[in-house]
Structure formats: C-alpha cells, structure tokens
Design a protein around this motif. Sequence first.
Motif: not given
Length: 239
Positions: A75, A78, A80, A83, A106, A110, A125, A134, A136-137
């Motif tokens: 994780d 990975t 993003m 971010p 981060c 994830v 994602t 990937r 979206d956080v």
Amino acid sequence: MNDASAAKLDLLTEDHRSRTSAKRHAPRTPRDAASLILIDRSHPVPRALLGKRGKSHAFMPDLYVFPGGRRDPGDNRTAMARPLCDAVADKLMQRTRTRFQASAACGLAVAAAREMQEEAHLSLTPPEHADCFRPDVSHFRYFARAITPPGQPRRYDTRFFACFCDELELDPSAVRDSVELHDLRWLPIDAHDSHPLPRITKVILSDLVQALEEDPSLPFGRTVPFYYFRHGRFVRDLI
C-alpha cells in the motif's frame, strides 16, 4: 471532557473488561490499519456503510463494522490518482512512531480505499485509471484513531477516514457483499441500536453525528479523537 464523552469511555472500558475476563492473550503489538466511513448524505439523516463480519473471524465476529483492514507493505508503494489533502497528511504524521514515514501515512489511505473495493466492491479509482488500482483519496478526512486494547487476539492501530459518496460520484446502490463482509447496509448514523456494532464503532458514529451537526462539510483539518487504553481505562485524547 463532557459527560457524553465520559459515558462513552465508561462503556468502552466495561466492554474491554467483559471481553478479557474470560480469556487473556499474550501482549501483541498493534498493527497499522485503516477504515473508511463512507457517508451517503442524500437522505435527511446521513447514512454510513457497514457490513457484518463472519462468525469465523478472530476479530469482532458477527458484528457490523466499517470496511477496512490492516495496511499491507504494498500500500505504501501504490500510486494515487489524487493524493491526500495536505492538512490530512500532516495530521496523520502526528503522534506516530519515530520510524513512521510519510509513505506509511499515504499507505493507510490506500489501504482504506483498497479494503473498500475488496469488501464492498466500490472502486475509488477514477475512470481515467480504470485499468489499474489508483485511488482518489483527495476527499478523505482523517476522522478518528483507535488502538485495540491489550488482551485481544488481534490488535490494530486503526485510522478512520471519512468521505461523502457524492464527492467521488459513487452510487450507494452499487455495493455488493464479499467474503470479508456480508449483509452490507447503509445505516443511519444515529441508529446505533438497530444492528450489533462494536462499542468503538458506536462511539465513532456518535462522534460523526456531533461533527456533522457542528459543520456538515467535515473540515479537513478538524481535531481528531484518539481512543486508546491506559492504566485500566480507555482514554479519549485529541490529535
């Protein structure tokens, strides 16, 4: 601390005593974990997504919980799609171990997104990255932190994130059960007694009710309640 917070901590302490009185386990170091409180605010009372853990689980069997799980080493590596907000990333670095790096912070976000996909089949994602994971956080708020007390078969240092479905254009009806979580449900955040929930989940839902009353936008830089066990009692600290 107000009376409501004190009452919550008394319940947590009593719950811990009842769970550890019958069987105690050797001390275990808590493992980093993450959970996502996904909120549907399209109803008069906002709803949160919870699912039921199976009977065979060593940790919280037969209880309804937020999707989540431990942070895996991968994780941290990975990529993003978008971010974390700087205020959230900075807050995650507070009250951590010396070796806790920004990549681990981060990685927690994830992990929360990955577990949501694995346990509820909701992908965070964006379509432009549909060929890979990937997430979206960027809309994640750091909402709460809780460390499982000593004496449990599993111990986790869990960071709870929160975000709204509409921010990520997620369809609440698209959730599907998984091996890890079944009977997934959108529960009104004030319906604590409608399903069997861990006490810490009830406490965090109560915190969510209060936070949304104070500011329905859930500001990214808000103070984070931190629950842990010390000298025989649960403590509610602030980060």
